[in-house]
Design a protein around this motif. Sequence first.
Motif, PDB file in Angstrom:
ATOM      1  N   LYS A  12      32.585  28.251  39.307  1.00 37.33           N
ATOM      2  CA  LYS A  12      33.610  28.705  40.225  1.00 37.33           C
ATOM      3  C   LYS A  12      34.781  29.060  39.538  1.00 37.33           C
ATOM      4  O   LYS A  12      34.983  28.762  38.390  1.00 37.33           O
ATOM      5  N   ASN A  13      35.753  29.588  40.273  1.00 35.76           N
ATOM      6  CA  ASN A  13      37.018  29.482  39.608  1.00 35.76           C
ATOM      7  C   ASN A  13      37.123  30.431  38.250  1.00 35.76           C
ATOM      8  O   ASN A  13      37.600  29.728  37.666  1.00 35.76           O
ATOM      9  N   ILE A  14      36.464  31.464  38.133  1.00 37.82           N
ATOM     10  CA  ILE A  14      36.623  32.307  36.971  1.00 37.82           C
ATOM     11  C   ILE A  14      37.312  33.627  37.289  1.00 37.82           C
ATOM     12  O   ILE A  14      37.110  34.478  36.249  1.00 37.82           O
ATOM     13  N   GLY A  15      37.781  33.731  38.125  1.00 34.97           N
ATOM     14  CA  GLY A  15      38.450  35.266  38.277  1.00 34.97           C
ATOM     15  C   GLY A  15      37.566  36.220  38.574  1.00 34.97           C
ATOM     16  O   GLY A  15      37.950  37.442  38.055  1.00 34.97           O
ATOM     17  N   LEU A  16      36.676  35.812  39.455  1.00 36.61           N
ATOM     18  CA  LEU A  16      35.441  37.134  39.450  1.00 36.61           C
ATOM     19  C   LEU A  16      35.990  38.392  40.225  1.00 36.61           C
ATOM     20  O   LEU A  16      35.628  39.506  39.438  1.00 36.61           O
ATOM     21  N   THR A  17      36.859  38.292  41.123  1.00 30.63           N
ATOM     22  CA  THR A  17      37.456  39.408  41.729  1.00 30.63           C
ATOM     23  C   THR A  17      38.242  40.219  40.688  1.00 30.63           C
ATOM     24  O   THR A  17      38.187  41.534  40.607  1.00 30.63           O
ATOM     25  N   THR A  18      39.189  39.639  40.002  1.00 32.04           N
ATOM     26  CA  THR A  18      39.815  40.218  38.930  1.00 32.04           C
ATOM     27  C   THR A  18      39.054  40.794  38.012  1.00 32.04           C
ATOM     28  O   THR A  18      39.356  42.141  37.530  1.00 32.04           O
ATOM     29  N   ILE A  19      37.923  40.277  37.536  1.00 32.69           N
ATOM     30  CA  ILE A  19      36.953  40.841  36.612  1.00 32.69           C
ATOM     31  C   ILE A  19      36.496  42.048  37.115  1.00 32.69           C
ATOM     32  O   ILE A  19      36.213  43.388  36.404  1.00 32.69           O
ATOM     33  N   SER A  20      35.795  42.069  38.266  1.00 32.91           N
ATOM     34  CA  SER A  20      35.309  43.199  39.007  1.00 32.91           C
ATOM     35  C   SER A  20      36.079  44.396  38.798  1.00 32.91           C
ATOM     36  O   SER A  20      35.875  45.582  38.736  1.00 32.91           O
ATOM     37  N   LEU A  21      37.339  44.080  39.454  1.00 34.01           N
ATOM     38  CA  LEU A  21      38.289  45.385  39.525  1.00 34.01           C
ATOM     39  C   LEU A  21      38.609  45.821  38.093  1.00 34.01           C
ATOM     40  O   LEU A  21      38.916  47.110  38.217  1.00 34.01           O
ATOM     41  N   GLY A  22      38.823  45.028  37.342  1.00 35.16           N
ATOM     42  CA  GLY A  22      38.951  45.502  35.855  1.00 35.16           C
ATOM     43  C   GLY A  22      37.717  46.329  35.174  1.00 35.16           C
ATOM     44  O   GLY A  22      38.049  47.327  34.693  1.00 35.16           O
TER      45      GLY A  22
END
Length: 702
Positions: A12-22
């Motif tokens: 959990k808490n690994i910035g998944l949304t941020t990585i997907s958008l990147g």
Amino acid sequence: MKRTIMLIPVSKNIGLTTISLGLIDFFEKLKLDIVFFKPFYESRVSPINLDDTSFILNKYFSTPFINSSNINQKFFILEKLKKKYLLKKSISLYLNYKKYYDILLIEGIKSNNSEYNSIHHLNLDLAYHINSDIIFILSNDKSYNIDFFLNKIKNLKIKSNILGIIINNIFLNYQEIYIKNIKKNKIYKNEFENTNHIPIIGNILWNKDLVFFPIIKMFQSFQVHKIVKINFNVNLVKLFILYNDLVFDYKIDYSRSIIIIPYDIFLKKFIHIINKKLDYLNFYAVLLTNVININQFQCSCLRKIKKLKISIFYTLLNINVIRYIITGFNLSILEYNYSQIKQSNNYIANFFNKKYILSKKLNTQNANYISSTSFIHHLKIHARKINKCILLPEGSEIRIIQAASIVHKLRIARCILLGNIYEIHQIALSNNIILSKNINIIDPIYIYSHYITRFMQLRYKKGITQDLAKSSIYHSNIVLGSLMLHSGEVDGVVCGVKYTSFDVLRSAFQIIGTNKKENISLVSSVFFMLLKDYVLVYGDCAININPNAQQLSEIAIQAADLSKHFGIEPRIAMLSYSTGLSSQGVTVEKVRKATLLIRKKRPDLIVDGPIQYDASINKSIAYIKSPVSPLLGSATVLIFPDLNSGNITYKAVQQSSKINSIGPILQGLTRPINDLSRGASINDIVYTIAVTAIQSNQKNIL
């Protein structure tokens, strides 16, 4: 370039949304058409009920996404049924979109627990069924060992192609990274880069300019209380500085930050420093930790605090607990605005390794197979497109009526039931089966006389009389059905829950005959075995009792061509009780000769034999028993040496594994007639109807 990539979070808490958008930004900069898909997610309160990444794409960007909200809202009491439903619907959505885009990026679901095995079963099952590449997402958490992670992957025996690992360093010690960022502007190096097992395709450095903490949520986590609040009108905080009796560094810019400090250190040392450097420091507030007796504290320093003209808060928690909360806090990108998200996307996109991500390395683990779920999906979609008419001669059998109702509902084919109209409706009514008015029911007594002349013409060489022809048609719906098929009134026939295989085959031979145009000399059969992870083709398990080498080679070639027609890459295993030259015998020599004949007739086909069952489908055993085999444990078409071994094996696998099998599917006929096992389930019948419809069409399923 067409490829599917699935992001699977390890924790959990690994910035998944941020990585997907990147990653989306990365692919779009390469001028690739990309679509985003979040197949399963936890429901969130939103006007449009989307996952976080889709919500942001919908609000700020033009990147297309697959809306899966309709499959995430359905409630299930049993987790097993929910998983089956989610997989089925997700695969269906995926297959509808995959051909239209260069990249289909899938974001896996995050775990709610720390057990790795339970985290990934749903994600890994989907990745396998759609033959997706996998990228694992890790955070650079010192408590999470890379060797432990790699061992878990090995133990899970992942069948999909692992493209690499992306490591997000966002949760390192904030003060440490803050200082490191000042000294160097390059990717942070760590022990993960030393692994040779899986390539690092992205190692994202935490960036102080991209992180804003929602102060209300943070203070709730800290159990914060106010002491003095002066002009504190702040929603987002840039940085938390953990000052734990360290040397205070005036070179660091503390603007838009909150100092977290034990109150005893604050009283002894820090309050004097603030008095001297207040204008330069320019932070938002001070959070005091370890405050056990607030009344005593207020009495001792209230006057000093008011002179500082800054906001002061306190908590009973100690500084180590605060550190733990900060490093594990989920920084939601939903708090950001468009410019901040765009800035984050641009920053993260620069950390990805283009060489590895765009690698065209094929998924060698399961590229030869098609999953059972995908196979059934293709059956339904293709049958629906061609909309064929299938005749069911056993129209008064309850399983046939149920199957016809399902087929109509799924729009797989147009069904005709042969039988007494009143009797069929009564059976349907008493068993709560809804029979649509569009399902045609024909009573044989009103039409059988129309086919007497045709039957006599077909069988004139056998000296059939009018009375014998009339009696044969009147007493056998399968004969009548075969004549309707021969006349072109229907596209295919499916029966066998009442009639024996001998009845079905005799009618097929007498009326339909073999396909002379393709020089086919015999009729054979195959079963599509819908195993848990893939589909295998078994032949011949229903017709030819003891075929010779020539016949065995023809059965194998027919099975290979039929497999291609249904999207299965044919890799033929000519089965025997021995592998290669390990044994001799009449049956072994027959299989060996048949294998040579196949290679001579069809050099385009991949075939090996004689080979044992285990060596044909198990890679580990194949490397031991037959390391030079072209199959290498990846056979998809398995040909048995005789009916005895084939029939026993297919029924043993079907019953022991509790799987669906489609068949026997007859090969070599001019028009498709398919036999059903008398123990066929409703699903078996539905799928056989779909297969029969597709057999009547010349175009391949894929």
